[in-house]
Design an enzyme around this catalytic site. Structure first.
Site, mmCIF file in Angstrom:
data_model
loop_
_atom_site.group_PDB
_atom_site.id
_atom_site.type_symbol
_atom_site.label_atom_id
_atom_site.label_comp_id
_atom_site.label_asym_id
_atom_site.label_seq_id
_atom_site.Cartn_x
_atom_site.Cartn_y
_atom_site.Cartn_z
ATOM 1 N N CYS A 60 13.259 -31.943 17.564
ATOM 2 C CA CYS A 60 12.587 -30.480 17.315
ATOM 3 C C CYS A 60 11.978 -30.383 16.128
ATOM 4 O O CYS A 60 10.699 -30.774 15.761
ATOM 5 C CB CYS A 60 13.926 -29.743 17.445
ATOM 6 S SG CYS A 60 13.270 -28.109 18.141
ATOM 7 N N HIS A 93 16.108 -31.287 22.613
ATOM 8 C CA HIS A 93 17.249 -31.859 21.897
ATOM 9 C C HIS A 93 18.029 -32.826 22.877
ATOM 10 O O HIS A 93 19.081 -32.506 23.555
ATOM 11 C CB HIS A 93 18.205 -30.622 21.770
ATOM 12 C CG HIS A 93 17.885 -29.835 20.600
ATOM 13 N ND1 HIS A 93 18.085 -30.106 19.069
ATOM 14 C CD2 HIS A 93 16.960 -28.508 20.525
ATOM 15 C CE1 HIS A 93 17.651 -29.101 18.496
ATOM 16 N NE2 HIS A 93 16.873 -28.381 19.156
ATOM 17 N N GLU A 148 20.116 -34.905 22.063
ATOM 18 C CA GLU A 148 21.534 -35.165 21.995
ATOM 19 C C GLU A 148 22.580 -34.542 22.787
ATOM 20 O O GLU A 148 23.635 -34.814 22.960
ATOM 21 C CB GLU A 148 21.754 -34.996 20.295
ATOM 22 C CG GLU A 148 21.609 -33.489 19.947
ATOM 23 C CD GLU A 148 20.428 -33.075 19.764
ATOM 24 O OE1 GLU A 148 19.482 -33.499 20.372
ATOM 25 O OE2 GLU A 148 20.029 -31.925 18.994
HETATM 26 N N1 GLN Z 1 12.627 -23.932 13.597
HETATM 27 C C1 GLN Z 1 11.765 -24.603 14.667
HETATM 28 C C2 GLN Z 1 11.544 -23.635 15.662
HETATM 29 O O1 GLN Z 1 11.884 -22.724 15.707
HETATM 30 C C3 GLN Z 1 12.606 -25.721 15.169
HETATM 31 C C4 GLN Z 1 13.985 -25.451 15.764
HETATM 32 C C5 GLN Z 1 14.619 -26.604 16.039
HETATM 33 O O2 GLN Z 1 14.829 -27.593 15.375
HETATM 34 N N2 GLN Z 1 15.966 -26.461 16.876
HETATM 35 O O3 GLN Z 1 10.504 -24.089 16.262
#
Ligand code: GLN
Length: 541
Positions: free
Chosen positions: A379, A513, A515
């Site tokens: 992410c 994600h 994970e």
């Molecule tokens: N801050 C980034 C976004 O909002 C990544 C978010 C995250 O890593 N879950 O896109």
């Protein structure tokens, strides 16, 4: 017919109620029952999505896009049953439902009160969205005696009364502390906690007693005597060396047998071979790898719960112990990354929010790319890797993310529109922060011949998301020309989901994600592959 098992906690917080509930779920499942787990959280936030991870730990995202408590992650990992939005509720959500109904005029002139209106809304939640489960295990957050949890305790008391003991039971988790100066285990806190619970009309059927050493039969009898229980219903829950040992340890102490006895069920012994296998793998690995996790919320490791678990699963799959170095990325803004990363076999930059520490993550990605150390960006970690490549490979010096303010070259930008199912979701920079990210499961197509297609062994995947910003497709061509491959895209081809560097041994960034979906019995392929690459790297040095 669904039976309800309510799990409460007493004496102190952090006794591992979530894990206990998850372990019970796993044991009942291993006896052939269909289970579901649910959690009631007493705080007033509508969901944990707006809370700092260093306060509350990780926000666990479900396929259907709910931002939930991290205990749901334990439930899913221990039982393999995918959690849903209907498996976690907070006081905030209950109250906003009740208040919305009041404004709508649904209460027909009644005075709206905690009992019955709030408690009814809680009961509705606990009993909704069940589909032939044999057991619903419902954990009540907080500690008995807190003001906040009273409406929840009242609601489960009423449910216990309505369902009767044939369909409900209460499990209470307490602490039996060892007092070194007296050289004794003390049962008094447990007695007090049970008294507190009885004060709100709940009589526990089973006590789970957390303790750092064996509880003597005499202490067990004493607790049973004071708490109106048979000694067999007082289950010692001793500290164990790995969480995967918990179901096995509980079974050895007779926990699931007691539950079956309560419900008068003749159930077969649980099949626990897979748990034994996982525990053996964790206890006796063949090799070691060192992974640096370069993040921002390293002060509270619960912030990265699923991540740490998924890395362990990757280790289980490779018969290796994964040692984690948690590094605050801000360090790299003051010092050269080299000193901290030289000896690691893999670098992982996890999810995150906000500008603080971002330059340090970019430095970590650069180190990994240039030194050919396996890199896994998740992410935010993908977004930072793309900014790094834009700046140092494509020469886009002002490359940045609009998350940190206006930017000349928004390589990562705010997503104002995207497709969910048949609908277009729209946002502006002024939208509410709560519940408005791209959340939950989205499909992704993997490019033919890409490394990720090989790792997954298929071309179409679905993964869970939680982010507001997105790698900007307008920079795709320029970045591909300098060696970054956009190997995973949303089905409409607009949103970059995965980037990889084919010239690098293992450099993968994913917008989702992974994970969240990894399980001890079914490690996520990306984590298995990343740990494999780290092991290869460890053999080179
Ligand atoms: N801050 C980034 C976004 O909002 C990544 C978010 C995250 O890593 N879950 O896109």
């Amino acid at each position: 017919m669904t039976r309800f098992i309510f799990v409460t906690g007493g004496v102190v917080s952090s006794l591992g109620k979530g894990l206990s509930a998850a372990a019970l779920g796993a044991l009942l499942q291993a006896r052939g029952f269909k289970v579901r787990l649910r959690k009631l959280d007493p705080y007033l936030n509508v969901d944990p999505g707006t809370m700092s991870p260093t306060q509350h730990g990780e926000v666990y995202v479900t396929d259907d896009g709910a931002e939930t408590d991290l205990d749901l992650g334990h439930y899913e990992r221990f039982t393999g049953v995918a959690s849903r939005r209907s498996d976690n509720v907070t006081s905030g959500r209950i109250y906003s439902t009740v208040i919305a109904r009041e404004r709508h005029g649904d209460y027909l002139g009644a005075t709206v009160q905690v009992i019955p209106h709030v408690t009814d809304a809680i009961k509705e939640f606990v009993t909704a969205d069940l589909h032939g489960e044999d057991f619903l295990i419902c954990e009540v957050g907080g500690t008995v005696g807190d003001i906040e949890s009273l409406p929840f305790l009242e609601a489960i008391r009423q449910l216990g009364n309505e369902l009767g003991p044939e369909r409900s039971m209460f499990v209470h988790l307490t602490l039996v502390p060892w007092i070194p100066s007296a050289g004794e285990l003390k049962t008094k806190p447990t007695q007090h906690s049970v008294k507190e619970l009885q004060g709100v009309g709940i009589r526990p059927d089973i006590l789970l007693c957390r303790c750092d050493r064996p509880i003597s039969p005499e202490s067990r009898r004493k607790i049973a005597l004071f708490c109106n229980l048979r000694p067999e219903a007082v289950i010692p829950a001793l500290d164990v060396d790995t969480i995967y040992q918990v179901p096995i340890a509980y079974h050895e102490q007779g926990f699931d047998t007691e539950v079956c006895r309560h419900f008068k069920l003749e159930a077969k012994e649980p099949a626990l071979a897979n748990w034994h296998h996982v525990v053996n793998r964790v206890r006796e690995p063949e090799s070691n790898v060192q992974i640096a996790v370069v993040g921002k919320y390293t002060a509270l490791l619960d912030s990265y719960k699923s991540l740490a678990e998924a890395l362990t699963h990757g280790g289980i799959a490779n018969n290796a112990k994964v040692k984690l170095n948690w590094i605050d990325s801000e360090i790299f803004e003051r010092e050269d990354a080299v000193y901290h990363l030289e000896d690691v076999n893999g670098i992982l930059v996890p999810g995150g929010f906000g500008e603080r520490g971002s330059e340090g993550k970019i430095a970590a990605a650069r180190f990994a790319r240039e030194r050919k150390v396996p890199y896994f960006g998740i992410c935010f970690g993908m977004q930072m890797a793309v900014i790094e490549a834009a700046r140092h490979l494509a020469g886009i010096e002002k490359a940045g993310s609009t998350e940190f303010g206006p930017c000349a070259d928004p390589v990562v930008g705010l997503m104002t529109e995207w497709v969910k199912g048949n609908q277009v979701e729209r946002r502006t920079s002024n939208s509410d922060l709560g519940g408005t990210m791209r959340l939950g499961a989205y499909d992704c197509n993997l490019a033919e011949g890409s490394q990720v297609a090989d790792i997954y062994g298929k071309r179409h995947i679905s993964e869970r998301h939680r982010h507001r910003y997105e790698v900007n497709i307008n920079y795709k061509d320029r970045l591909e020309q300098v060696g970054l491959r956009f190997s995973g895209m949303s089905p409409d081809g607009v949103l970059p989901e995965i980037v990889e560097i084919p010239e690098h041994p293992w450099f993968i960034g994913v917008q989702f994600h992974p994970e969240l979906k990894s399980k001890p019995f079914d490690p996520h392929p990306l984590f298995t592959s990343f740990i494999h690459a780290a092991l290869e790297q460890s053999r080179l040095v």
